[in-house]
Design a protein around this motif. Structure first.
Motif, PDB file in Angstrom:
ATOM      1  N   ILE A  77       0.850  -1.197   0.000  1.00  0.00           N
ATOM      2  CA  ILE A  77       0.000   0.000   0.000  1.00  0.00           C
ATOM      3  C   ILE A  77       0.887   1.250   0.000  1.00  0.00           C
ATOM      4  CG2 ILE A  77      -1.712   1.318   1.318  1.00  0.00           C
ATOM      5  CD1 ILE A  77      -2.846  -1.321   2.305  1.00  0.00           C
ATOM      6  N   HIS A  78       0.642   2.111  -0.970  1.00  0.00           N
ATOM      7  CA  HIS A  78       1.472   3.297  -1.133  1.00  0.00           C
ATOM      8  C   HIS A  78       0.914   4.472  -0.324  1.00  0.00           C
ATOM      9  CE1 HIS A  78       4.701   4.747  -3.873  1.00  0.00           C
ATOM     10  NE2 HIS A  78       4.302   5.898  -3.378  1.00  0.00           N
ATOM     11  N   SER A  79      -0.417   4.699  -0.480  1.00  0.00           N
ATOM     12  CA  SER A  79      -1.070   5.817   0.208  1.00  0.00           C
ATOM     13  C   SER A  79      -2.483   5.429   0.583  1.00  0.00           C
ATOM     14  CB  SER A  79      -1.143   7.049  -0.713  1.00  0.00           C
ATOM     15  OG  SER A  79       0.139   7.426  -1.119  1.00  0.00           O
ATOM     16  N   LEU A  80      -3.057   6.185   1.535  1.00  0.00           N
ATOM     17  CA  LEU A  80      -4.448   5.963   1.948  1.00  0.00           C
ATOM     18  C   LEU A  80      -5.148   7.313   2.043  1.00  0.00           C
ATOM     19  CD1 LEU A  80      -6.701   4.076   3.173  1.00  0.00           C
ATOM     20  CD2 LEU A  80      -5.746   4.614   5.401  1.00  0.00           C
ATOM     21  N   PHE A  81      -6.325   7.390   1.401  1.00  0.00           N
ATOM     22  CA  PHE A  81      -7.156   8.595   1.479  1.00  0.00           C
ATOM     23  C   PHE A  81      -8.477   8.234   2.148  1.00  0.00           C
ATOM     24  CE2 PHE A  81      -4.388   9.258  -2.185  1.00  0.00           C
ATOM     25  CZ  PHE A  81      -3.936  10.560  -1.982  1.00  0.00           C
ATOM     26  N   LEU A  82      -8.920   9.062   3.093  1.00  0.00           N
ATOM     27  CA  LEU A  82     -10.249   8.890   3.694  1.00  0.00           C
ATOM     28  C   LEU A  82     -11.153   9.969   3.116  1.00  0.00           C
ATOM     29  CD1 LEU A  82      -9.649   8.026   7.459  1.00  0.00           C
ATOM     30  CD2 LEU A  82      -9.519   6.575   5.456  1.00  0.00           C
ATOM     31  N   ILE A  83     -12.270   9.526   2.522  1.00  0.00           N
ATOM     32  CA  ILE A  83     -13.170  10.433   1.802  1.00  0.00           C
ATOM     33  C   ILE A  83     -14.561  10.315   2.403  1.00  0.00           C
ATOM     34  CG2 ILE A  83     -14.144  10.984  -0.473  1.00  0.00           C
ATOM     35  CD1 ILE A  83     -11.638   9.614  -1.698  1.00  0.00           C
ATOM     36  N   ASN A  84     -15.175  11.448   2.720  1.00  0.00           N
ATOM     37  CA  ASN A  84     -16.515  11.383   3.317  1.00  0.00           C
ATOM     38  C   ASN A  84     -17.590  11.245   2.244  1.00  0.00           C
ATOM     39  OD1 ASN A  84     -16.894  13.948   2.262  1.00  0.00           O
ATOM     40  ND2 ASN A  84     -16.666  14.997   4.212  1.00  0.00           N
ATOM     41  N   TYR A  85     -18.838  11.153   2.702  1.00  0.00           N
ATOM     42  CA  TYR A  85     -19.981  10.904   1.813  1.00  0.00           C
ATOM     43  C   TYR A  85     -20.150  12.021   0.785  1.00  0.00           C
ATOM     44  CZ  TYR A  85     -24.419   8.518   0.907  1.00  0.00           C
ATOM     45  OH  TYR A  85     -25.421   7.791   0.329  1.00  0.00           O
ATOM     46  N   ALA A  86     -19.754  13.252   1.187  1.00  0.00           N
ATOM     47  CA  ALA A  86     -19.910  14.413   0.297  1.00  0.00           C
ATOM     48  C   ALA A  86     -18.794  14.491  -0.747  1.00  0.00           C
ATOM     49  CB  ALA A  86     -19.923  15.690   1.123  1.00  0.00           C
ATOM     50  N   GLY A  87     -17.769  13.611  -0.613  1.00  0.00           N
ATOM     51  CA  GLY A  87     -16.675  13.606  -1.590  1.00  0.00           C
ATOM     52  C   GLY A  87     -15.494  14.466  -1.196  1.00  0.00           C
ATOM     53  N   GLY A  95       4.560   0.391   3.973  1.00  0.00           N
ATOM     54  CA  GLY A  95       3.514  -0.104   3.073  1.00  0.00           C
ATOM     55  C   GLY A  95       3.122  -1.554   3.285  1.00  0.00           C
ATOM     56  N   PHE A  96       3.774  -2.257   4.223  1.00  0.00           N
ATOM     57  CA  PHE A  96       3.445  -3.666   4.488  1.00  0.00           C
ATOM     58  C   PHE A  96       2.835  -3.812   5.883  1.00  0.00           C
ATOM     59  CE2 PHE A  96       6.598  -3.778   1.193  1.00  0.00           C
ATOM     60  CZ  PHE A  96       6.149  -4.789   0.348  1.00  0.00           C
ATOM     61  N   PRO A  97       1.768  -4.627   6.037  1.00  0.00           N
ATOM     62  CA  PRO A  97       1.132  -4.781   7.351  1.00  0.00           C
ATOM     63  C   PRO A  97       2.116  -5.276   8.397  1.00  0.00           C
ATOM     64  CG  PRO A  97      -0.230  -5.758   5.657  1.00  0.00           C
ATOM     65  CD  PRO A  97       1.071  -5.405   5.006  1.00  0.00           C
ATOM     66  N   LEU A  98       2.061  -4.636   9.580  1.00  0.00           N
ATOM     67  CA  LEU A  98       2.974  -5.019  10.658  1.00  0.00           C
ATOM     68  C   LEU A  98       2.163  -5.434  11.887  1.00  0.00           C
ATOM     69  CD1 LEU A  98       5.894  -5.178  11.723  1.00  0.00           C
ATOM     70  CD2 LEU A  98       5.675  -2.801  12.427  1.00  0.00           C
ATOM     71  N   ALA A  99       1.712  -4.461  12.682  1.00  0.00           N
ATOM     72  CA  ALA A  99       0.935  -4.779  13.894  1.00  0.00           C
ATOM     73  C   ALA A  99      -0.532  -4.483  13.619  1.00  0.00           C
ATOM     74  CB  ALA A  99       1.439  -3.945  15.062  1.00  0.00           C
ATOM     75  N   ILE A 147      -8.151  -5.223   0.917  1.00  0.00           N
ATOM     76  CA  ILE A 147      -9.506  -4.988   1.435  1.00  0.00           C
ATOM     77  C   ILE A 147      -9.592  -5.417   2.897  1.00  0.00           C
ATOM     78  CG2 ILE A 147     -11.903  -5.824   1.251  1.00  0.00           C
ATOM     79  CD1 ILE A 147     -11.453  -5.743  -1.853  1.00  0.00           C
ATOM     80  N   GLU A 148      -9.010  -6.570   3.211  1.00  0.00           N
ATOM     81  CA  GLU A 148      -9.011  -7.067   4.597  1.00  0.00           C
ATOM     82  C   GLU A 148      -8.262  -6.094   5.512  1.00  0.00           C
ATOM     83  OE1 GLU A 148      -9.667  -9.127   7.935  1.00  0.00           O
ATOM     84  OE2 GLU A 148     -10.622  -9.521   6.012  1.00  0.00           O
ATOM     85  N   PHE A 149      -7.137  -5.555   5.009  1.00  0.00           N
ATOM     86  CA  PHE A 149      -6.368  -4.596   5.817  1.00  0.00           C
ATOM     87  C   PHE A 149      -7.176  -3.324   6.068  1.00  0.00           C
ATOM     88  CE2 PHE A 149      -3.632  -0.892   6.185  1.00  0.00           C
ATOM     89  CZ  PHE A 149      -2.916  -1.234   7.328  1.00  0.00           C
ATOM     90  N   LEU A 150      -7.880  -2.824   5.042  1.00  0.00           N
ATOM     91  CA  LEU A 150      -8.678  -1.600   5.199  1.00  0.00           C
ATOM     92  C   LEU A 150      -9.802  -1.819   6.218  1.00  0.00           C
ATOM     93  CD1 LEU A 150      -8.956  -0.369   1.489  1.00  0.00           C
ATOM     94  CD2 LEU A 150      -7.437   0.491   3.258  1.00  0.00           C
ATOM     95  N   HIS A 151     -10.431  -3.003   6.185  1.00  0.00           N
ATOM     96  CA  HIS A 151     -11.453  -3.312   7.196  1.00  0.00           C
ATOM     97  C   HIS A 151     -10.830  -3.334   8.592  1.00  0.00           C
ATOM     98  CE1 HIS A 151     -15.102  -3.937   4.951  1.00  0.00           C
ATOM     99  NE2 HIS A 151     -14.479  -4.676   4.061  1.00  0.00           N
ATOM    100  N   ARG A 152      -9.602  -3.851   8.678  1.00  0.00           N
ATOM    101  CA  ARG A 152      -8.903  -3.905   9.973  1.00  0.00           C
ATOM    102  C   ARG A 152      -8.641  -2.487  10.496  1.00  0.00           C
ATOM    103  NH1 ARG A 152      -6.007  -8.312  12.305  1.00  0.00           N
ATOM    104  NH2 ARG A 152      -7.141  -9.633  10.851  1.00  0.00           N
ATOM    105  N   VAL A 153      -8.294  -1.566   9.589  1.00  0.00           N
ATOM    106  CA  VAL A 153      -8.067  -0.162   9.990  1.00  0.00           C
ATOM    107  C   VAL A 153      -9.371   0.437  10.533  1.00  0.00           C
ATOM    108  CG1 VAL A 153      -7.545   2.165   9.121  1.00  0.00           C
ATOM    109  CG2 VAL A 153      -6.140   0.230   8.399  1.00  0.00           C
ATOM    110  N   ASN A 200     -10.736   0.103  -2.651  1.00  0.00           N
ATOM    111  CA  ASN A 200     -11.500   0.863  -1.651  1.00  0.00           C
ATOM    112  C   ASN A 200     -12.557   0.019  -0.961  1.00  0.00           C
ATOM    113  OD1 ASN A 200     -14.413   1.462  -2.881  1.00  0.00           O
ATOM    114  ND2 ASN A 200     -12.922   1.451  -4.556  1.00  0.00           N
ATOM    115  N   ILE A 201     -12.952   0.497   0.238  1.00  0.00           N
ATOM    116  CA  ILE A 201     -14.106  -0.068   0.955  1.00  0.00           C
ATOM    117  C   ILE A 201     -14.955   1.109   1.439  1.00  0.00           C
ATOM    118  CG2 ILE A 201     -12.884  -2.147   1.736  1.00  0.00           C
ATOM    119  CD1 ILE A 201     -12.837  -0.816   4.580  1.00  0.00           C
TER     120      ILE A 201
END
Length: 420
Positions: free
Chosen positions: A2-12, A120-124, A80-86, A58-59
């Motif tokens: 995973i390079h980057s993560l963006f959190l986007i709300n319902y309004a965009g 970029g790799f899952p750790l804890a 996808i599993e990692f994003l759900h874990r976040v 995305n999820i």
């Protein structure tokens, strides 16, 4: 990875971004916004979106899109599993996974993301380990962070004890005055029924959520009355898979606190009991700008349990201006802007079946709608797993005390649609 993560709300709006390698411009999210516009509904956005130089995986959880940017080929389910874990970690730390909670605890959010992914790799990704590394927020700690402008008071003094052990999900030296283990069996029915009430498609998606607060290092064994019902089972890493394969028994050293023990499907059509039946008649007349609606809902195959929180939602055609209806039970609302009719029924009883009927006013001069709208049903049944799954017994080894044990069953509607 995973390079980057963006959190986007319902309004965009992008309200948080985190980059583990080089910074990727926010403009990469334009591909996501394009796909979102095409999809209409948030649930219909494709989970993997291809762009010229990246993949966007995305999820959608709690009215937030978690959009990760990938530059190389990666198994999508892994991401996808990692994003759900976040999302679950935010829920665990802040009590809710909402935009407001994330903004209020932005220092802890960045600390968590830094620990959960290393370059970029899952750790804890285990809650117990993270809570020893980064303390959950308290009012006092939040005040100290606000005054000092630093988040140093969030960090633990020592390395987590579980990180290097063979049981990384459980910390050492857990002590409780009340020892208890609770299990929730939650099932969702996804079904499509045709006009005559025949089942076109039906499946059950179930989870077993646990809340275990036990002293020491207990070893638990959970058995079911009818484990052969279950297809496509996925487990928490604590479950010994060999034992499940040979004996269909769950044997595990549990994490401390709340966790999802397993999730499963029941795909066999003949095993899926449909808990309600719907008699409906929706007509749009050729002559005159009007239509008729008549819907009755009743319980069926509920094993003697009460169906509660029943809500019928209908996305009406654009030409329907208003609805003049009478409900024998519950209340209805029609929004002329979104064209959504919602009938909130409440509890179903066999003696008096709820009915909604009346007339619909259509736009004058507009052609008659080509197809009738489908009905979406929402419901809940307490103390029943609709698949018939039952916990047989829970045994504990390795500790001397007797814990308090409890199991709760709940059935809900997932995507439950009736065609008209």
């Amino acid at each position: 990875m995973i390079h980057s993560l963006f959190l986007i709300n319902y309004a965009g709006d992008i309200f948080l971004e985190k980059h583990w390698k080089s910074v990727i411009s926010r403009s990469v999210c334009d591909y996501f916004f394009e796909a979102q516009e095409k999809a209409g509904e948030p649930d219909n956005v494709p989970p993997v979106i291809r762009t010229p130089h990246h993949y966007l995986i995305n999820i959608f959880r709690e009215k937030i899109f978690f959009v990760s940017v990938i530059q190389t080929e990666v198994p999508p389910l892994f991401v996808i599993e990692f994003l759900h874990r976040v999302a679950e970690m935010f829920q665990d730390y802040f009590g809710e996974c909402s935009e407001a909670a994330i903004k209020d605890n932005v220092v802890i959010v960045y600390e968590l993301l830094e620990e959960m992914l290393d370059n970029g790799f899952p750790l804890a990704t285990e809650s117990n380990i993270l809570k020893e590394l980064i303390k959950p927020p308290t009012i006092l700690r939040s005040m100290v962070n606000t005054i000092t402008g630093r988040g140093s008071s969030n960090l633990g003094e020592t390395l987590p004890t579980g990180q290097l052990s063979s049981v990384p999900w459980r910390r050492v030296g857990v002590k409780y005055t009340n020892n208890e283990a609770y299990f929730d069996v939650v099932e969702e029915i996804d079904a499509i029924l045709d006009k005559s009430g025949t089942t076109v498609f039906a499946e059950i998606q179930g989870v077993v959520d646990a809340c275990v607060k036990l002293t020491g290092m207990p070893d638990l064994t959970l058995s079911f009355m009818n484990p052969r019902l279950l297809d496509d089972v996925s487990f928490h890493p604590c479950v010994r898979f060999k034992r499940w394969e040979s004996e269909k028994v769950l044997s595990f050293i549990p994490p401390d606190g709340n966790f999802r023990l397993m999730s499963y499907h029941v795909n066999a059509q003949n095993l899926v009991a449909i808990p309600v039946y719907v008699k409906q008649n929706i007509n749009f007349f050729d002559s005159g700008s009007s239509g008729r609606l008549d819907i009755t809902v009743g319980p069926k195959q509920t094993m003697g349990k009460t169906v509660e929180n029943v809500i019928v939602t209908i996305h009406m055609p654009k030409v329907v201006l208003s609805a003049n209806l009478t409900a024998t039970q519950g209340t209805y609302t029609y929004d002329p802007v979104t064209k959504i009719l919602v009938w909130d029924i409440g509890k179903l009883t066999q003696q008096k079946l709820p009915n909604l009927k009346g007339s619909l006013s259509l736009q004058s001069g507009a052609p008659k709608p080509e197809e009738n709208p489908s009905l979406n049903i929402d419901l809940k049944i307490q103390q029943l797993a609709i698949s018939g799954l039952k916990v047989n017994r829970l045994d504990m080894y390795g500790e001397k005390y007797k814990p308090f044990k409890g199991v709760k069953y709940v059935t809900k509607a997932g995507k439950f649609q009736v065609r008209t």
